[in-house]
Design a protein around this motif. Structure first.
Motif: not given
Ligand code: NDP
Length: 256
Positions: A31-33, A22-26, A57-62
């Protein structure tokens, strides 16, 4: 930037290989979920991701990737937040160690197969219409070198990762003409919580690290970032003619 304008959904993104990816993609403009069950780890991961940029540009989904409704919700929430989906990284996984078939309970077998394999079916099924709508995309699955060769004491895990390799090929063939590429990575040992828990169980963590490293011809384990760079390659146009591949990222362990 290799992923400018892209949206990626990463399961198991709240730590380890998923978070490094996720860090590298960002950093490459995506934008990363990120998806996981542990909300505290999710919040900590999100804080790291959000620190790196000013834009949201980042989202956490439980979500629990063994549950169909959670997988559908993860895709829906990503679409709602970012409007599109281009990359799915099916990376969540669990392992029960020192379990040959006789030592494996039915519950452990089912949990391993549900988390490592069924989740890829569920997430891909939910994501495919949106990848298609975007004109194509990339699915990357996390298998293991243990999906390419056998390994003692990992009966359910090895079975699950072998299934990931062949599910990857089946998906690749079914969706090649839609410009949806599907590949998997087959890492050797990677320094994440998954391996640290084994090292703690071994007792002497320093000695365990040496023993684990020595299983690899390169005489060390990988960092999560080394795995993330291969995932980036498979997610980006740099791999535009690669689909259905199982790429060892294992310091040579399956070369022998
Ligand atoms: P970690 O244990 O650090 O991370 C595992 C991730 O999977 C966590 O984010 C966890 O989040 C998530 N996860 C597990 N079960 C579920 C679930 N039911 N629903 C949603 N998320 C879930 O390990 P790694 O980063 O090392 O592992 C990532 C992948 O790499 C796995 O598929 C693993 O099998 C594979 N792999 C790892 C190797 C290694 O040596 N580390 C070697 C080869 C392959 P949460 O607990 O919050 O749900």
């Amino acid at each position: 930037m290799k992923l400018e304008g892209h949206v990626a959904l990463i399961t198991g993104g709240n730590r380890g290989i998923g978070l490094a990816t996720a860090q590298l993609f960002q950093a490459e403009g995506a934008r990363v979920a990120i998806v996981g069950r542990d909300a505290e780890a999710g919040r900590a991961a999100l804080a790291q991701l959000e620190c790196e940029t000013t834009a949201r540009n980042a989202l956490f989904i439980r979500a629990d990737v063994t549950r169909a409704e959670d997988c559908q919700r993860a895709v829906d929430e990503t679409l709602r937040a970012f409007g599109q989906l281009n990359i799915l990284f099916n990376n969540a996984g669990i392992i029960f160690r020192q379990r040959n078939v006789e030592a494996t309970t039915e519950a452990e077998w089912d949990a391993t197969m549900d988390t490592n394999v069924k989740s890829i079916f569920l997430m891909s099924r939910a994501a495919l219409p949106h990848l298609r709508a975007a004109g194509g995309g990339a699915i990357i699955n996390t298998a293991s070198y243990v999906g390419l060769v056998g390994f003692p004491g990992l009966a359910a895990y090895a079975a699950s990762k072998g299934a990931v390799v062949n599910l990857t090929r089946a998906l690749a063939l079914d969706h090649a003409q839609e410009n949806i590429r599907v590949n998997c990575i087959c890492p050797g040992s990677v320094e994440t919580e998954m391996i640290h828990s084994a090292w703690r169980a071994y007792g002497d963590v320093g000695e365990a690290a040496r023993v684990w490293g020595a299983k690899h011809p390169m005489n060390r384990v990988a960092s999560p970032q080394e795995i993330a760079r291969v995932v980036l390659f498979l997610a980006s146009d740099a791999s535009s003619f690669i689909t259905g591949a199982a790429i060892p990222v294992d310091g040579g362990i399956t070369a022998g």
